[in-house]
Scaffold this motif. Structure first.
Motif, short mmCIF file in Angstrom:
data_model
loop_
_atom_site.label_atom_id
_atom_site.label_comp_id
_atom_site.label_asym_id
_atom_site.label_seq_id
_atom_site.Cartn_x
_atom_site.Cartn_y
_atom_site.Cartn_z
N ASN A 92 1.86 -4.92 28.00
CA ASN A 92 1.09 -4.01 27.18
C ASN A 92 1.95 -3.03 26.40
O ASN A 92 1.49 -2.46 25.41
CB ASN A 92 0.11 -3.22 28.06
CG ASN A 92 -0.62 -2.15 27.30
OD1 ASN A 92 -1.55 -2.42 26.55
ND2 ASN A 92 -0.19 -0.91 27.47
N THR A 140 -0.86 -7.70 25.19
CA THR A 140 -1.69 -6.89 24.30
C THR A 140 -1.16 -7.05 22.87
O THR A 140 -0.05 -6.64 22.56
CB THR A 140 -1.66 -5.41 24.70
OG1 THR A 140 -2.11 -5.27 26.05
CG2 THR A 140 -2.57 -4.61 23.78
N SER A 142 -2.90 -7.27 18.65
CA SER A 142 -3.68 -6.39 17.76
C SER A 142 -4.35 -7.23 16.69
O SER A 142 -3.83 -8.29 16.30
CB SER A 142 -2.78 -5.35 17.10
OG SER A 142 -3.48 -4.64 16.08
N ASP A 215 -10.92 2.37 25.45
CA ASP A 215 -9.85 1.66 26.14
C ASP A 215 -10.36 0.82 27.30
O ASP A 215 -9.82 -0.24 27.62
CB ASP A 215 -8.76 2.63 26.60
CG ASP A 215 -9.28 3.81 27.41
OD1 ASP A 215 -10.42 3.77 27.89
OD2 ASP A 215 -8.50 4.79 27.57
N ILE A 218 -11.20 -2.75 26.24
CA ILE A 218 -10.04 -3.63 26.14
C ILE A 218 -9.62 -4.07 27.55
O ILE A 218 -9.33 -5.25 27.79
CB ILE A 218 -8.86 -2.93 25.45
CG1 ILE A 218 -9.32 -2.23 24.15
CG2 ILE A 218 -7.74 -3.92 25.19
CD1 ILE A 218 -10.02 -3.12 23.17
N VAL A 222 -8.97 -7.89 29.55
CA VAL A 222 -7.80 -8.23 30.36
C VAL A 222 -8.23 -8.63 31.77
O VAL A 222 -7.72 -9.61 32.33
CB VAL A 222 -6.82 -7.04 30.41
CG1 VAL A 222 -5.67 -7.33 31.37
CG2 VAL A 222 -6.29 -6.72 29.02
#
Length: 246
Positions: A92, A140, A142, A215, A218, A222
């Motif tokens: 990450n 991670t 984008s 957050d 996200i 994961v």
């Protein structure tokens, strides 16, 4: 009830704040023992460990600059030693240094590539010594890998496109070993890197849902990729963007 990640050991790079800290919290809540690296925020790292241990979980903070390949290797080995192995690696750690191409410093280019791309590759190499069949690797990325959207983001977009491509290659390399590799691509998310107070007015009209992400949303993706329901998912770039790319 048995939690989905009970008995699993995880390492999250760049895990002391923002999306990384949300991932650490979610994995710990799902039953994993979680180590995480951080570059400089000692107080935030200690507070996160205390928070997780206060809820009955296991956490370990490891100071390591992701631009330093040896520090990354040592962090991976330390996490595996502390927990008796490693089942999940979440790459990450990432930085953003914006700027137009004509003025962009090569030192910033090199550091962003080192942190955003090279460190992920180095961590995977180191983790494979400790990871058995059924292991999971998540990076991670984008949405800028697919849509840049704004000037001054060329190098950052390059790094995120690179990790998406790398994940596809790693999925092919590691598939025979039963290890999955995937990328989570956040869209505009309210964190200290891109706070809603500063970016919301410009970004939220571009979102199909009309808001920036959290957050924890996200981290939820994961956790899915780390859990048993994603055993047949590999080489994928999964976008969590509120419809930014729609």
């Amino acid at each position: 009830m048995t939690k989905s990640l009970s008995g699993k050991a995880a390492l999250v790079t760049g895990g002391s704040r923002g999306i990384g800290a949300a991932i650490v919290r979610r994995l710990a809540n799902d039953g994993a023992a979680v180590a995480f690296t951080y570059a400089s925020s000692d107080a935030a790292a200690r507070a996160l460990v205390a928070e997780i241990e206060g809820q009955g979980g296991r956490a370990l903070a490891l100071r390591a600059d992701s631009a330093d390949a040896q520090a990354v290797r040592q962090a991976v080995d330390a996490a595996a030693e502390a927990f008796g192995g490693l089942h999940l690696l979440v790459n990450n750690a990432g930085i953003l240094v914006g700027g137009l191409v004509e003025d962009y410093a090569l030192a910033d280019f090199d550091r962003m590539f080192a942190v955003n791309v090279r460190s992920a590759f180095v961590a995977v190499q180191a983790a494979l010594k400790h990871m058995e069949r059924g292991g999971r690797i998540v990076i991670t990325g984008s949405v800028v890998a697919e849509r840049v959207g704004f000037a001054g983001s060329s190098v950052y977009a390059m790094t995120k496109g690179a990790v998406a491509s790398m994940a596809r290659g790693l999925a092919r390399d590691l598939g025979p070993r039963g290890i999955t590799v995937n990328v989570v691509q956040p869209g505009p998310t309210d964190t200290d890197m891109a706070p809603k107070s500063e970016y919301g007015e410009r970004l939220e009209p571009l979102m199909a849902l009309g808001r920036m992400g959290h957050d924890s949303e996200i981290a939820g993706m994961v956790a899915y990729l780390a859990g048993p329901d994603a055993s047949f998912v590999t080489g994928a770039a999964l976008t969590v963007d509120g419809g930014y790319l729609a």
